[in-house]
Design a protein around this motif. Sequence first.
Motif, PDB file in Angstrom:
ATOM      1  N   ARG A 136       4.885  -7.736  -6.894  1.00 16.46           N
ATOM      2  CA  ARG A 136       4.841  -7.946  -8.334  1.00 16.46           C
ATOM      3  C   ARG A 136       5.434  -6.707  -9.018  1.00 16.46           C
ATOM      4  O   ARG A 136       5.845  -5.759  -8.340  1.00 16.46           O
ATOM      5  N   THR A 137       5.502  -6.713 -10.334  1.00 17.22           N
ATOM      6  CA  THR A 137       6.188  -5.637 -11.051  1.00 17.22           C
ATOM      7  C   THR A 137       5.657  -4.261 -10.669  1.00 17.22           C
ATOM      8  O   THR A 137       6.432  -3.328 -10.409  1.00 17.22           O
ATOM      9  N   GLU A 138       4.345  -4.107 -10.617  1.00 16.05           N
ATOM     10  CA  GLU A 138       3.740  -2.804 -10.325  1.00 16.05           C
ATOM     11  C   GLU A 138       4.159  -2.291  -8.953  1.00 16.05           C
ATOM     12  O   GLU A 138       4.505  -1.103  -8.789  1.00 16.05           O
ATOM     13  N   GLY A 139       4.144  -3.161  -7.952  1.00 18.26           N
ATOM     14  CA  GLY A 139       4.522  -2.739  -6.608  1.00 18.26           C
ATOM     15  C   GLY A 139       5.977  -2.347  -6.515  1.00 18.26           C
ATOM     16  O   GLY A 139       6.337  -1.354  -5.859  1.00 18.26           O
ATOM     17  N   TYR A 140       6.838  -3.126  -7.146  1.00 14.39           N
ATOM     18  CA  TYR A 140       8.262  -2.782  -7.162  1.00 14.39           C
ATOM     19  C   TYR A 140       8.501  -1.427  -7.825  1.00 14.39           C
ATOM     20  O   TYR A 140       9.331  -0.632  -7.380  1.00 14.39           O
ATOM     21  N   LEU A 141       7.772  -1.166  -8.927  1.00 18.15           N
ATOM     22  CA  LEU A 141       7.938   0.100  -9.632  1.00 18.15           C
ATOM     23  C   LEU A 141       7.535   1.280  -8.753  1.00 18.15           C
ATOM     24  O   LEU A 141       8.249   2.296  -8.678  1.00 18.15           O
ATOM     25  N   ARG A 142       6.395   1.171  -8.084  1.00 16.26           N
ATOM     26  CA  ARG A 142       5.960   2.271  -7.216  1.00 16.26           C
ATOM     27  C   ARG A 142       6.980   2.502  -6.100  1.00 16.26           C
ATOM     28  O   ARG A 142       7.301   3.648  -5.766  1.00 16.26           O
ATOM     29  N   LEU A 143       7.477   1.412  -5.530  1.00 18.72           N
ATOM     30  CA  LEU A 143       8.442   1.540  -4.448  1.00 18.72           C
ATOM     31  C   LEU A 143       9.744   2.151  -4.941  1.00 18.72           C
ATOM     32  O   LEU A 143      10.281   3.089  -4.325  1.00 18.72           O
ATOM     33  N   ALA A 144      10.269   1.646  -6.060  1.00 22.79           N
ATOM     34  CA  ALA A 144      11.552   2.129  -6.575  1.00 22.79           C
ATOM     35  C   ALA A 144      11.489   3.620  -6.906  1.00 22.79           C
ATOM     36  O   ALA A 144      12.424   4.383  -6.613  1.00 22.79           O
ATOM     37  N   ILE A 197      23.570   6.857   9.700  1.00 22.97           N
ATOM     38  CA  ILE A 197      24.783   6.507   8.944  1.00 22.97           C
ATOM     39  C   ILE A 197      25.407   7.710   8.256  1.00 22.97           C
ATOM     40  O   ILE A 197      26.580   7.652   7.836  1.00 22.97           O
ATOM     41  N   GLY A 198      24.638   8.791   8.112  1.00 26.40           N
ATOM     42  CA  GLY A 198      25.177   9.967   7.442  1.00 26.40           C
ATOM     43  C   GLY A 198      25.103   9.850   5.930  1.00 26.40           C
ATOM     44  O   GLY A 198      24.660   8.846   5.382  1.00 26.40           O
ATOM     45  N   PRO A 199      25.585  10.882   5.228  1.00 31.64           N
ATOM     46  CA  PRO A 199      25.407  10.941   3.773  1.00 31.64           C
ATOM     47  C   PRO A 199      26.384  10.100   2.964  1.00 31.64           C
ATOM     48  O   PRO A 199      26.159   9.887   1.766  1.00 31.64           O
ATOM     49  N   HIS A 200      27.456   9.621   3.586  1.00 36.08           N
ATOM     50  CA  HIS A 200      28.513   8.975   2.812  1.00 36.08           C
ATOM     51  C   HIS A 200      28.550   7.448   2.952  1.00 36.08           C
ATOM     52  O   HIS A 200      29.382   6.794   2.334  1.00 36.08           O
ATOM     53  N   THR A 201      27.673   6.885   3.763  1.00 38.67           N
ATOM     54  CA  THR A 201      27.582   5.432   3.918  1.00 38.67           C
ATOM     55  C   THR A 201      26.429   4.918   3.069  1.00 38.67           C
ATOM     56  O   THR A 201      25.352   5.523   3.037  1.00 38.67           O
ATOM     57  N   GLY A 202      26.664   3.810   2.369  1.00 36.82           N
ATOM     58  CA  GLY A 202      25.639   3.272   1.485  1.00 36.82           C
ATOM     59  C   GLY A 202      24.420   2.777   2.243  1.00 36.82           C
ATOM     60  O   GLY A 202      24.529   2.197   3.327  1.00 36.82           O
ATOM     61  N   LEU A 203      23.251   3.000   1.653  1.00 38.04           N
ATOM     62  CA  LEU A 203      21.984   2.578   2.256  1.00 38.04           C
ATOM     63  C   LEU A 203      21.255   1.669   1.274  1.00 38.04           C
ATOM     64  O   LEU A 203      21.059   2.023   0.106  1.00 38.04           O
ATOM     65  N   MET A 204      20.857   0.480   1.763  1.00 42.54           N
ATOM     66  CA  MET A 204      20.200  -0.517   0.919  1.00 42.54           C
ATOM     67  C   MET A 204      18.883  -0.954   1.549  1.00 42.54           C
ATOM     68  O   MET A 204      18.740  -0.952   2.770  1.00 42.54           O
ATOM     69  N   LEU A 205      17.961  -1.377   0.697  1.00 39.51           N
ATOM     70  CA  LEU A 205      16.699  -1.958   1.143  1.00 39.51           C
ATOM     71  C   LEU A 205      16.490  -3.274   0.422  1.00 39.51           C
ATOM     72  O   LEU A 205      16.669  -3.356  -0.789  1.00 39.51           O
ATOM     73  N   SER A 260       0.834  -1.196   0.000  1.00 35.52           N
ATOM     74  CA  SER A 260       0.000   0.000   0.000  1.00 35.52           C
ATOM     75  C   SER A 260       0.871   1.249   0.000  1.00 35.52           C
ATOM     76  O   SER A 260       2.047   1.217   0.367  1.00 35.52           O
ATOM     77  N   ASP A 261       0.280   2.370  -0.385  1.00 35.66           N
ATOM     78  CA  ASP A 261       1.001   3.639  -0.335  1.00 35.66           C
ATOM     79  C   ASP A 261       1.389   3.982   1.092  1.00 35.66           C
ATOM     80  O   ASP A 261       2.449   4.574   1.339  1.00 35.66           O
ATOM     81  N   HIS A 262       0.534   3.624   2.047  1.00 32.02           N
ATOM     82  CA  HIS A 262       0.852   3.874   3.456  1.00 32.02           C
ATOM     83  C   HIS A 262       2.096   3.097   3.866  1.00 32.02           C
ATOM     84  O   HIS A 262       2.969   3.626   4.574  1.00 32.02           O
ATOM     85  N   GLN A 263       2.203   1.845   3.426  1.00 29.59           N
ATOM     86  CA  GLN A 263       3.382   1.044   3.759  1.00 29.59           C
ATOM     87  C   GLN A 263       4.636   1.605   3.090  1.00 29.59           C
ATOM     88  O   GLN A 263       5.714   1.614   3.690  1.00 29.59           O
ATOM     89  N   ILE A 264       4.515   2.057   1.854  1.00 31.69           N
ATOM     90  CA  ILE A 264       5.668   2.671   1.190  1.00 31.69           C
ATOM     91  C   ILE A 264       6.120   3.899   1.966  1.00 31.69           C
ATOM     92  O   ILE A 264       7.319   4.132   2.162  1.00 31.69           O
ATOM     93  N   GLY A 265       5.164   4.699   2.439  1.00 29.41           N
ATOM     94  CA  GLY A 265       5.519   5.855   3.240  1.00 29.41           C
ATOM     95  C   GLY A 265       6.241   5.474   4.520  1.00 29.41           C
ATOM     96  O   GLY A 265       7.195   6.148   4.940  1.00 29.41           O
ATOM     97  N   ALA A 266       5.800   4.373   5.146  1.00 32.37           N
ATOM     98  CA  ALA A 266       6.455   3.912   6.365  1.00 32.37           C
ATOM     99  C   ALA A 266       7.882   3.441   6.075  1.00 32.37           C
ATOM    100  O   ALA A 266       8.801   3.643   6.894  1.00 32.37           O
ATOM    101  N   ILE A 267       8.103   2.823   4.921  1.00 34.84           N
ATOM    102  CA  ILE A 267       9.452   2.395   4.537  1.00 34.84           C
ATOM    103  C   ILE A 267      10.356   3.604   4.349  1.00 34.84           C
ATOM    104  O   ILE A 267      11.515   3.610   4.778  1.00 34.84           O
TER     105      ILE A 267
END
Length: 397
Positions: A229-237, A214-222, A196-203
């Motif tokens: 599915r494809t649509e959800g990944y696209l909205r999140l990305a 971590i500051g601006p110079h350390t890599g951040l991954m999710l 959901s959009d609410h969950q994306i906002g929470a992420i």
Amino acid sequence: MKITGIETLHGDGGYRVCSYVKMTTDEGIVGWSEYYEGLTGVSVTPVIRDFAKVAVGMDPRQVGRLSESLLATTRLSWGGLAHQAVAAIENACLDIHAKSLGVPVYALFGGPFRERVPVYWTHCGSYRVRHAAFYEQELGFEPVRTLDDFTRLGREAVAQGFRAVKTNPVFFDRDRPYMFNGGFRIEPGFLDRSISDHQIGAIVEQLDALREGIGPHTGLMLDVSFSQRTEGYLRLARRLEPLHLYWLELDMRDPEGLALIRQSTRTPIASLEGLHGIHDFRPYLVQRAVDTAIVDPMWNGVWQSVRVATLADAFEIHVAPHNPVGDLANLMSAHFCAAIPNFRIMELRPDEAPWTRDFLTHPSSIENGEILVPQRPGWGSDIDEAALKAHPPRKAR
């Protein structure tokens, strides 16, 4: 030289079971490998034992021939547990072959390309939520209850020298925080794979909190695994683009769909950890579906993984190992990273049960966010069977 025996040994890893293959030979050289047991809720150990019946009597130094021969018997059941069982045997053969020559495993592939391998903290905070009882009650770690706790962990990661951190979605809309379903555990709604959009906002809020630490110079991954599915990944990305992630890690069984996601967002995409063998990887690499190809040396075997990395190199694609388990696996991944030119960064979990390091005669060394590639023959360590027996496995939680 002939293989005379292959057995599996297990120890207590806290919330999981540590699992190893021990391979013996008629010349007295013993080879070791670590493998994942029960990660999907199904045991790979019986499959290893079945393949062991075929491998006994073969020459462990003929690693490629042995690996390809065993995999050829799985053509009607390709991948999955069968490939992982062969990989565990293949990796023990590599240890023996290198020991027989008196060289580290990376030397079998023309390495090292590097003596120190940068690492990132994987499942930062998220696993302390998922396995809260273990981390809080047994290890005495501070609980992760709020977004401020992610900021605190980010500062801890930087203080330890990590180059990047990776987390999974954690939500706080219930009595206790919980880790988002990765799409492969039977829970309510796990088949829907719809965010959901609410969950994306929470992420986004969670990642902002971690970035503050971590500051601006350390890599951040999710890492969101197979959760969408494809649509959800696209909205999140697309929503994550302002965060300038090191990468968004996701998985799907559709090369064209994954390529569409990569082409449709500025967020770098990492994927493919669930694939087995160069034939599985090929359509994704041809489609240029990822910025970083994630290869699992424990599921593919290090010899097979180097072949995948070579194929990826032909497409100018970086490779990073999937490595969310124990310390022998850390050493095995370090040798893989040292053996390939197109390496990106290595996954490492620094908050495993501390006694599991005692299972190794020579545990890994981490300095300033880098793992030192062992210079001793083989993987650079054996398993201390007495230490392993002192911690018999309990039921994984």
